[in-house]
Design a protein around this motif. Structure first.
Motif, PDB file in Angstrom:
ATOM      1  N   SER A  18     -11.600  -7.724 -12.407  1.00 20.81           N
ATOM      2  CA  SER A  18     -12.786  -8.362 -12.978  1.00 20.81           C
ATOM      3  C   SER A  18     -13.958  -8.386 -11.995  1.00 20.81           C
ATOM      4  O   SER A  18     -15.111  -8.542 -12.401  1.00 20.81           O
ATOM      5  CB  SER A  18     -12.447  -9.797 -13.414  1.00 20.81           C
ATOM      6  N   ASP A  19     -13.642  -8.244 -10.695  1.00 19.84           N
ATOM      7  CA  ASP A  19     -14.706  -8.245  -9.694  1.00 19.84           C
ATOM      8  C   ASP A  19     -15.282  -6.855  -9.450  1.00 19.84           C
ATOM      9  O   ASP A  19     -16.132  -6.659  -8.581  1.00 19.84           O
ATOM     10  CB  ASP A  19     -14.193  -8.824  -8.379  1.00 19.84           C
ATOM     11  N   GLY A  20     -14.791  -5.870 -10.189  1.00 21.82           N
ATOM     12  CA  GLY A  20     -15.317  -4.514 -10.056  1.00 21.82           C
ATOM     13  C   GLY A  20     -14.578  -3.655  -9.055  1.00 21.82           C
ATOM     14  O   GLY A  20     -14.838  -2.448  -8.974  1.00 21.82           O
ATOM     15  N   ARG A  21     -13.632  -4.213  -8.293  1.00 21.49           N
ATOM     16  CA  ARG A  21     -12.869  -3.427  -7.322  1.00 21.49           C
ATOM     17  C   ARG A  21     -11.632  -2.836  -7.988  1.00 21.49           C
ATOM     18  O   ARG A  21     -11.059  -3.429  -8.922  1.00 21.49           O
ATOM     19  CB  ARG A  21     -12.450  -4.292  -6.130  1.00 21.49           C
ATOM     20  N   TRP A  22     -11.233  -1.683  -7.496  1.00 23.14           N
ATOM     21  CA  TRP A  22     -10.036  -1.021  -8.004  1.00 23.14           C
ATOM     22  C   TRP A  22      -8.829  -1.495  -7.208  1.00 23.14           C
ATOM     23  O   TRP A  22      -8.903  -1.702  -6.002  1.00 23.14           O
ATOM     24  CB  TRP A  22     -10.184   0.489  -7.907  1.00 23.14           C
ATOM     25  N   ARG A  23      -7.690  -1.649  -7.893  1.00 25.07           N
ATOM     26  CA  ARG A  23      -6.491  -2.181  -7.274  1.00 25.07           C
ATOM     27  C   ARG A  23      -5.258  -1.399  -7.724  1.00 25.07           C
ATOM     28  O   ARG A  23      -5.267  -0.717  -8.753  1.00 25.07           O
ATOM     29  CB  ARG A  23      -6.319  -3.667  -7.615  1.00 25.07           C
ATOM     30  N   ALA A  24      -4.210  -1.548  -6.903  1.00 22.17           N
ATOM     31  CA  ALA A  24      -2.927  -0.933  -7.253  1.00 22.17           C
ATOM     32  C   ALA A  24      -1.816  -1.776  -6.644  1.00 22.17           C
ATOM     33  O   ALA A  24      -2.008  -2.458  -5.637  1.00 22.17           O
ATOM     34  CB  ALA A  24      -2.848   0.500  -6.741  1.00 22.17           C
ATOM     35  N   THR A  25      -0.651  -1.719  -7.261  1.00 22.09           N
ATOM     36  CA  THR A  25       0.523  -2.420  -6.757  1.00 22.09           C
ATOM     37  C   THR A  25       1.603  -1.388  -6.475  1.00 22.09           C
ATOM     38  O   THR A  25       1.960  -0.593  -7.363  1.00 22.09           O
ATOM     39  CB  THR A  25       1.044  -3.439  -7.780  1.00 22.09           C
ATOM     40  N   ALA A  26       2.101  -1.379  -5.246  1.00 24.68           N
ATOM     41  CA  ALA A  26       3.137  -0.427  -4.855  1.00 24.68           C
ATOM     42  C   ALA A  26       4.470  -1.151  -4.738  1.00 24.68           C
ATOM     43  O   ALA A  26       4.564  -2.177  -4.057  1.00 24.68           O
ATOM     44  CB  ALA A  26       2.780   0.228  -3.522  1.00 24.68           C
ATOM     45  N   ASP A  27       5.479  -0.640  -5.400  1.00 22.66           N
ATOM     46  CA  ASP A  27       6.817  -1.233  -5.374  1.00 22.66           C
ATOM     47  C   ASP A  27       7.581  -0.639  -4.192  1.00 22.66           C
ATOM     48  O   ASP A  27       7.800   0.570  -4.123  1.00 22.66           O
ATOM     49  CB  ASP A  27       7.537  -0.921  -6.692  1.00 22.66           C
ATOM     50  N   LEU A  28       7.976  -1.491  -3.253  1.00 23.07           N
ATOM     51  CA  LEU A  28       8.672  -1.030  -2.045  1.00 23.07           C
ATOM     52  C   LEU A  28      10.172  -1.228  -2.133  1.00 23.07           C
ATOM     53  O   LEU A  28      10.878  -1.019  -1.145  1.00 23.07           O
ATOM     54  CB  LEU A  28       8.118  -1.777  -0.820  1.00 23.07           C
ATOM     55  N   GLY A  29      10.678  -1.668  -3.283  1.00 22.67           N
ATOM     56  CA  GLY A  29      12.120  -1.842  -3.432  1.00 22.67           C
ATOM     57  C   GLY A  29      12.571  -3.246  -3.081  1.00 22.67           C
ATOM     58  O   GLY A  29      11.769  -4.166  -2.895  1.00 22.67           O
ATOM     59  N   TRP A  30      13.898  -3.390  -2.963  1.00 19.81           N
ATOM     60  CA  TRP A  30      14.503  -4.696  -2.693  1.00 19.81           C
ATOM     61  C   TRP A  30      14.855  -4.832  -1.219  1.00 19.81           C
ATOM     62  O   TRP A  30      15.457  -3.944  -0.627  1.00 19.81           O
ATOM     63  CB  TRP A  30      15.760  -4.887  -3.540  1.00 19.81           C
ATOM     64  N   VAL A  31      14.460  -5.953  -0.628  1.00 20.15           N
ATOM     65  CA  VAL A  31      14.773  -6.267   0.773  1.00 20.15           C
ATOM     66  C   VAL A  31      15.228  -7.714   0.836  1.00 20.15           C
ATOM     67  O   VAL A  31      14.476  -8.628   0.476  1.00 20.15           O
ATOM     68  CB  VAL A  31      13.542  -6.064   1.693  1.00 20.15           C
ATOM     69  N   GLY A  32      16.467  -7.925   1.289  1.00 18.77           N
ATOM     70  CA  GLY A  32      16.988  -9.287   1.430  1.00 18.77           C
ATOM     71  C   GLY A  32      17.031 -10.035   0.116  1.00 18.77           C
ATOM     72  O   GLY A  32      16.824 -11.255   0.082  1.00 18.77           O
ATOM     73  N   GLY A  33      17.316  -9.318  -0.992  1.00 18.89           N
ATOM     74  CA  GLY A  33      17.407  -9.957  -2.279  1.00 18.89           C
ATOM     75  C   GLY A  33      16.075 -10.209  -2.948  1.00 18.89           C
ATOM     76  O   GLY A  33      16.021 -10.824  -4.019  1.00 18.89           O
ATOM     77  N   LYS A  34      14.979  -9.772  -2.330  1.00 22.22           N
ATOM     78  CA  LYS A  34      13.654  -9.970  -2.911  1.00 22.22           C
ATOM     79  C   LYS A  34      12.972  -8.627  -3.124  1.00 22.22           C
ATOM     80  O   LYS A  34      13.067  -7.727  -2.297  1.00 22.22           O
ATOM     81  CB  LYS A  34      12.777 -10.828  -1.990  1.00 22.22           C
ATOM     82  N   ARG A  35      12.293  -8.499  -4.255  1.00 26.26           N
ATOM     83  CA  ARG A  35      11.533  -7.284  -4.509  1.00 26.26           C
ATOM     84  C   ARG A  35      10.242  -7.333  -3.686  1.00 26.26           C
ATOM     85  O   ARG A  35       9.497  -8.314  -3.737  1.00 26.26           O
ATOM     86  CB  ARG A  35      11.197  -7.131  -5.985  1.00 26.26           C
ATOM     87  N   GLN A  36       9.997  -6.276  -2.926  1.00 26.81           N
ATOM     88  CA  GLN A  36       8.831  -6.210  -2.053  1.00 26.81           C
ATOM     89  C   GLN A  36       7.722  -5.377  -2.706  1.00 26.81           C
ATOM     90  O   GLN A  36       7.961  -4.254  -3.170  1.00 26.81           O
ATOM     91  CB  GLN A  36       9.210  -5.601  -0.701  1.00 26.81           C
ATOM     92  N   ARG A  37       6.512  -5.911  -2.708  1.00 30.68           N
ATOM     93  CA  ARG A  37       5.361  -5.190  -3.252  1.00 30.68           C
ATOM     94  C   ARG A  37       4.201  -5.254  -2.257  1.00 30.68           C
ATOM     95  O   ARG A  37       4.037  -6.250  -1.565  1.00 30.68           O
ATOM     96  CB  ARG A  37       4.927  -5.783  -4.592  1.00 30.68           C
ATOM     97  N   LYS A  38       3.439  -4.208  -2.230  1.00 31.84           N
ATOM     98  CA  LYS A  38       2.242  -4.186  -1.391  1.00 31.84           C
ATOM     99  C   LYS A  38       1.034  -3.952  -2.293  1.00 31.84           C
ATOM    100  O   LYS A  38       1.053  -3.062  -3.147  1.00 31.84           O
ATOM    101  CB  LYS A  38       2.311  -3.089  -0.323  1.00 31.84           C
ATOM    102  N   TYR A  39      -0.001  -4.759  -2.098  1.00 29.76           N
ATOM    103  CA  TYR A  39      -1.187  -4.711  -2.943  1.00 29.76           C
ATOM    104  C   TYR A  39      -2.321  -3.996  -2.194  1.00 29.76           C
ATOM    105  O   TYR A  39      -2.618  -4.316  -1.038  1.00 29.76           O
ATOM    106  CB  TYR A  39      -1.607  -6.122  -3.339  1.00 29.76           C
TER     107      TYR A  39
END
Length: 352
Positions: A18-39
């Motif tokens: 909504s602020d006009g910037r482009w974004r993406a979410t990268a799925d890095l898989g599971w680490v220590g029982g938690k799904r890791q994502r980088k924005y």
């Protein structure tokens, strides 16, 4: 009706906020029982797509992806590199030079930039500023090489997702001055004055054999065979600057040598960097005579000094109490000797 644009290979889910910037979410898989994502974010879709592809390449190459940490600045990386990486690769004397240039020449200008956003134009402006400020081209070149080496490691470790920007910048050009050795008459004048001074044979070694400063004042007696008339160069003396040891509670002193908790400084014996640096030299007969006389004078100094005598490394040339000669004091003695002999003091501290 507008057609929906297909995602490019490796782009993942890219969207405009909504602020006009482009974004993406990268799925890095599971680490220590938690799904890791980088924005990721950027001003254009192409910018975010390139960031996403770079991230995927890093994953394929096995580079650890850091999540949540603040981006490193150039100063932070240089401080880490000179404190933890460079010490294992260069001599302590070289490391001291690196620290000085990082602190005084590189970080004040480039340190504020984010490491991953340093551009060739930033480096060019910094290089030109040093040159226009009157710094010698050879010194600017050395600073440039230090920066380039640090950035090379940053690329190798995935701190910078692209090439070393220093490779895109022309290095400063340096015109080396031709070394002008002493003439035979000047050499005789120096040696004539040298015999009247303490450690006079030290200058005979420099003039006749061409030993560098560290090699001469770090020469041990067990590397000299006066019966065979040979001298083996296998080590050198260096003085390392003292470092502050009061990081947690700064002492307020500018120089590390004045810090109550100083460490890492003093005199050290170092070995040649290469096999070529180790060599055996045949001594001319006058040199053998001069060194025999010098050894007799040193024996007399040892008797006079008594319990104060301290020649830990068995050095040929020492102070009256047997301790090593300070390279700075040795340089001052050379200038005084050359002046007394009517000869301009030439060269640097490496070769006299």
């Amino acid at each position: 009706m507008a057609t929906k644009r297909c995602r490019g290979n490796g782009e993942g889910a890219i969207y405009k906020g909504s602020d006009g910037r482009w974004r993406a979410t990268a799925d890095l898989g599971w680490v220590g029982g938690k799904r890791q994502r980088k924005y990721l974010s950027g001003r254009t879709r192409a910018e975010v797509a390139e960031k996403l592809r770079t991230l995927h390449r890093q994953q394929e190459d096995g580079i650890k992806i850091v999540i949540g940490d603040k981006p490193l600045t150039v100063e932070q990386w240089l401080t880490y590199w000179v404190g933890h990486i460079a010490p294992g690769r260069v001599r302590p004397s070289t490391l001291a030079t690196y620290r000085g240039y990082v602190r005084n020449r590189i970080s004040p200008v480039l340190g504020r930039y984010r490491l991953d956003r340093l551009e060739p134009e930033h480096v060019e402006a910094w290089r030109n500023g040093l040159l226009s400020g009157g710094l010698a081209a050879a010194t600017v070149l050395q600073c440039f090489r230090i920066l380039s080496r640090a950035l090379k490691v940053a690329v190798q470790r995935g701190k910078v997702p692209r090439r070393n920007v220093c490779t895109l910048v022309d290095v400063p050009s340096v015109v080396r001055e031709e070394v002008r050795p002493l003439t035979a008459g000047q050499a005789r004048a120096v040696l004539t004055v040298a015999v009247t001074r303490p450690n006079g044979a030290r200058w005979s070694v420099a003039v006749a054999l061409g030993l560098r400063q560290g090699e001469a004042i770090g020469l041990p007696w067990d590397a000299v065979d006066l019966d065979a008339g040979t001298l083996t160069v296998r080590q050198a003396l260096q003085r390392r600057p003292w470092q502050h040891g009061c990081d947690g509670d700064p002492c307020g002193r500018k120089r590390g040598g004045n810090c109550p908790q100083r460490h890492g400084g003093g005199f050290f014996i170092v070995r040649p960097k290469s096999r070529a640096g180790r060599r055996t030299i045949t001594l001319p007969p006058p040199m053998v005579t001069a060194l025999r006389a010098h050894r007799e004078r040193q024996d007399a100094d040892r008797v006079t000094a008594g319990d104060l005598w301290d020649n830990e490394h068995g050095l040929v040339f020492t102070r009256p109490d047997g301790r090593p000669i300070d390279p700075a004091a040795d340089w001052r003695e050379w200038k005084a000797l050359a002046k007394a002999a009517g000869v301009a003091a030439r060269g640097d501290r490496r070769s006299r």
